[in-house]
Design an enzyme around this catalytic site. Structure first.
Site, short mmCIF file in Angstrom:
data_model
loop_
_atom_site.label_atom_id
_atom_site.label_comp_id
_atom_site.label_asym_id
_atom_site.label_seq_id
_atom_site.Cartn_x
_atom_site.Cartn_y
_atom_site.Cartn_z
N GLU A 237 0.83 -1.21 0.00
CA GLU A 237 0.00 0.00 0.00
C GLU A 237 0.86 1.27 0.00
OE1 GLU A 237 -3.46 -0.01 2.59
OE2 GLU A 237 -2.99 2.04 3.21
N ASP B 176 -13.03 8.59 7.13
CA ASP B 176 -13.39 9.34 8.35
C ASP B 176 -13.71 10.76 7.94
OD1 ASP B 176 -12.96 7.30 10.37
OD2 ASP B 176 -10.87 7.41 9.73
N PHE C 59 -0.68 7.29 15.83
CA PHE C 59 -1.54 6.74 14.79
C PHE C 59 -2.33 5.54 15.33
CE2 PHE C 59 -2.12 4.55 10.60
CZ PHE C 59 -3.00 5.50 10.10
P1 FAD Z 1 -17.29 0.85 7.92
O1 FAD Z 1 -17.21 -0.56 7.53
O2 FAD Z 1 -18.44 1.65 7.38
O3 FAD Z 1 -17.31 0.90 9.53
C1 FAD Z 1 -17.15 2.13 10.23
C2 FAD Z 1 -17.84 2.06 11.59
O4 FAD Z 1 -19.27 2.06 11.43
C3 FAD Z 1 -17.55 0.79 12.40
O5 FAD Z 1 -17.51 1.15 13.75
C4 FAD Z 1 -18.72 -0.13 12.10
O6 FAD Z 1 -18.98 -1.03 13.16
C5 FAD Z 1 -19.88 0.88 11.93
N1 FAD Z 1 -20.82 0.43 10.88
C6 FAD Z 1 -20.50 -0.07 9.66
N2 FAD Z 1 -21.62 -0.34 8.95
C7 FAD Z 1 -22.67 0.00 9.72
C8 FAD Z 1 -24.08 -0.03 9.53
N3 FAD Z 1 -24.61 -0.46 8.37
N4 FAD Z 1 -24.88 0.41 10.55
C9 FAD Z 1 -24.32 0.85 11.71
N5 FAD Z 1 -22.99 0.91 11.96
C10 FAD Z 1 -22.16 0.51 10.97
N6 FAD Z 1 -9.27 5.79 5.18
C11 FAD Z 1 -9.22 6.74 4.19
O7 FAD Z 1 -9.73 7.84 4.36
N7 FAD Z 1 -8.60 6.48 2.99
C12 FAD Z 1 -8.03 5.27 2.72
O8 FAD Z 1 -7.48 5.08 1.63
C13 FAD Z 1 -8.08 4.26 3.72
N8 FAD Z 1 -7.56 3.02 3.50
C14 FAD Z 1 -7.71 2.04 4.46
C15 FAD Z 1 -7.27 0.75 4.17
C16 FAD Z 1 -7.42 -0.28 5.10
C17 FAD Z 1 -6.95 -1.66 4.75
C18 FAD Z 1 -7.99 0.02 6.37
C19 FAD Z 1 -8.11 -1.07 7.41
C20 FAD Z 1 -8.42 1.29 6.67
C21 FAD Z 1 -8.31 2.32 5.72
N9 FAD Z 1 -8.79 3.62 5.95
C22 FAD Z 1 -8.72 4.58 4.97
C23 FAD Z 1 -9.37 3.97 7.26
C24 FAD Z 1 -10.90 3.77 7.27
O9 FAD Z 1 -11.51 4.64 6.35
C25 FAD Z 1 -11.37 4.06 8.70
O10 FAD Z 1 -10.92 3.05 9.55
C26 FAD Z 1 -12.85 4.30 8.86
O11 FAD Z 1 -13.08 4.78 10.20
C27 FAD Z 1 -13.72 3.06 8.69
O12 FAD Z 1 -13.78 2.66 7.39
P2 FAD Z 1 -14.54 1.29 7.02
O13 FAD Z 1 -14.56 1.20 5.56
O14 FAD Z 1 -13.99 0.16 7.78
O15 FAD Z 1 -16.01 1.68 7.57
#
Ligand code: FAD
Length: 279
Positions: free
Chosen positions: A13, A104, A211
Site C-alpha cells: 500500500e 473518516d 496513529f
Molecule cells: P465501515 O465498515 O463503514 O465501519 C465504520 C464504523 O461504522 C464501524 O464502527 C462499524 O462497526 C460501523 N458500521 C458499519 N456499517 C454500519 C451499519 N450499516 N450500521 C451501523 N454501523 C455501521 N481511510 C481513508 O480515508 N482512505 C483510505 O485510503 C483508507 N484506507 C484504508 C485501508 C485499510 C486496509 C484500512 C483497514 C483502513 C483504511 N482507511 C482509509 C481507514 C478507514 O476509512 C477508517 O478506519 C474508517 O473509520 C472506517 O472505514 P470502514 O470502511 O472500515 O467503515
C-alpha cells in the site's frame, strides 16, 4: 517457511505523493517492490475526495508499467454522482480492483454525503458496475474504534461481505491472536473470502503510537516499553521492529493467513527487510 506461492500473495500500500520529488521516489519504491511479484499495489484516498486526482494519477502510472494497481475509494462526504464518475474513470482505464471504505469525516466538514457506511458503497459499486471490480474491504480484528461493541462491529463487517466484497484487508495489529480469533469467527459465520492481515513495519515510535491510538491498534505494553527505551536510536528501533514484525508475519503465514498486505508508508526498505527474513 512460506512457499513460493505465498510470495505471490503480497500486496503493498502507498499513499499518493504530494510533490514531484515524492512521485519520483514512489516510482523507485514500486519498481523495487515489484520484484517481489505482488498481487497488486494499492493507493490510499483522502476522505472527502481530497486526493482524488493524485490517487488516480498514481494508480494509472503504476498500471502503465504493467503492474496491477488498486485505488482505495472512501465514500464519506461524497455523493452518488461523484462516486459514479470516479468508478467510470477507473473502468475506462482498465482498473479492475478497488478497496472500498467509509473513510473518516474530516474535522469541520459538515455534509455527511449520501453514504453512511462502507457496506452502502460496496452495494453501490455492485449496482453500478456489476462484477467489473474485485472489491476489497477493511476489517478490524481489534475492533473498530467507533464501534458500539465487538459483536455489532462484526455484524457490520459481515454486511460488507454480504453486499459483495471479494476480499478483506485488516487494520494492522501486533497481537496475532486477534487475527486468528477474527478468522475463526468469520468461519463460524460462513464468511469464506480471504482475510489478509495488514502489516505495519516499525521504523519509529512517536508517530506509530499516535496513529495507533487514533485507529484503535493496540501496542502491547512490553512492546511500547521496549520501543521507548531506544530513545532516538533509530537503528535500534528498526532492528527491533524488523525482528518483531517478521516473527508476526511468519506466525500469521504459518497459521494460514492467505497473504500479507504491507502498509509501506512509501518506503521499500522496511518492508523488504521483513520479506527477506521470511525467506
Ligand atoms: P465501515 O465498515 O463503514 O465501519 C465504520 C464504523 O461504522 C464501524 O464502527 C462499524 O462497526 C460501523 N458500521 C458499519 N456499517 C454500519 C451499519 N450499516 N450500521 C451501523 N454501523 C455501521 N481511510 C481513508 O480515508 N482512505 C483510505 O485510503 C483508507 N484506507 C484504508 C485501508 C485499510 C486496509 C484500512 C483497514 C483502513 C483504511 N482507511 C482509509 C481507514 C478507514 O476509512 C477508517 O478506519 C474508517 O473509520 C472506517 O472505514 P470502514 O470502511 O472500515 O467503515
Amino acid at each position: 517457511m512460506p512457499s513460493q506461492d505465498k510470495q505471490q500473495m503480497f500486496s503493498f500500500e502507498f499513499y499518493p505523493p504530494k510533490t514531484e520529488e515524492g512521485a519520483a521516489n514512489l516510482k523507485v519504491v514500486h519498481t523495487t517492490l515489484s520484484k517481489q511479484n505482488p498481487e497488486f499495489f494499492s493507493v490510499t484516498f483522502g476522505a472527502g475526495g481530497s486526493t482524488r486526482d493524485k490517487t488516480f494519477d498514481t494508480v494509472v502510472s503504476i498500471q502503465a508499467q504493467g503492474l496491477s494497481a488498486a485505488p482505495h475509494l472512501s465514500c464519506v462526504a461524497s455523493t452518488k454522482e461523484n462516486i459514479r464518475s470516479i468508478l467510470k474513470d477507473y473502468q475506462d482505464h482498465n482498473i479492475s480492483r478497488i478497496v472500498a471504505l467509509r473513510g473518516d469525516v474530516p474535522s469541520g466538514m459538515m455534509s455527511p454525503g449520501e453514504f453512511r457506511y462502507a457496506n452502502e458503497l460496496v452495494e453501490f459499486i455492485r449496482q453500478e458496475t456489476s462484477d467489473h471490480f474485485t472489491i476489497h474491504v477493511a476489517a478490524y480484528p481489534e475492533v473498530h474504534p467507533q464501534a458500539h461493541s465487538a459483536s455489532e462491529d462484526f455484524k457490520n463487517f459481515k454486511r460488507k461481505v454480504d453486499a459483495g466484497a471479494n476480499a478483506v484487508i485488516t487494520q494492522y495489529f501486533y497481537n496475532a491472536e486477534a487475527y486468528f480469533y477474527f478468522v475463526d469467527n468469520c468461519e463460524k459465520h460462513g464468511i469464506t473470502v480471504p482475510i489478509v492481515p495488514g502489516i505495519m513495519p516499525i521504523t519509529q515510535y512517536t508517530q506509530l503510537f499516535r496513529f495507533s491510538e487514533m485507529c484503535g491498534a493496540d501496542i502491547p505494553r512490553w512492546m511500547r516499553k521496549r520501543l521507548e527505551s531506544f530513545g532516538d536510536d533509530r537503528i535500534a528501533i528498526q532492528a527491533f521492529g524488523t525482528e518483531l514484525v517478521s516473527k508476526l508475519c511468519q506466525q500469521l503465514l504459518d497459521g494460514g493467513a492467505p497473504g500479507l498486505h504491507f502498509y509501506t508508508m512509501n518506503q521499500s526498505a522496511p518492508t523488504l527487510a521483513i520479506i527477506n527474513n521470511l525467506r
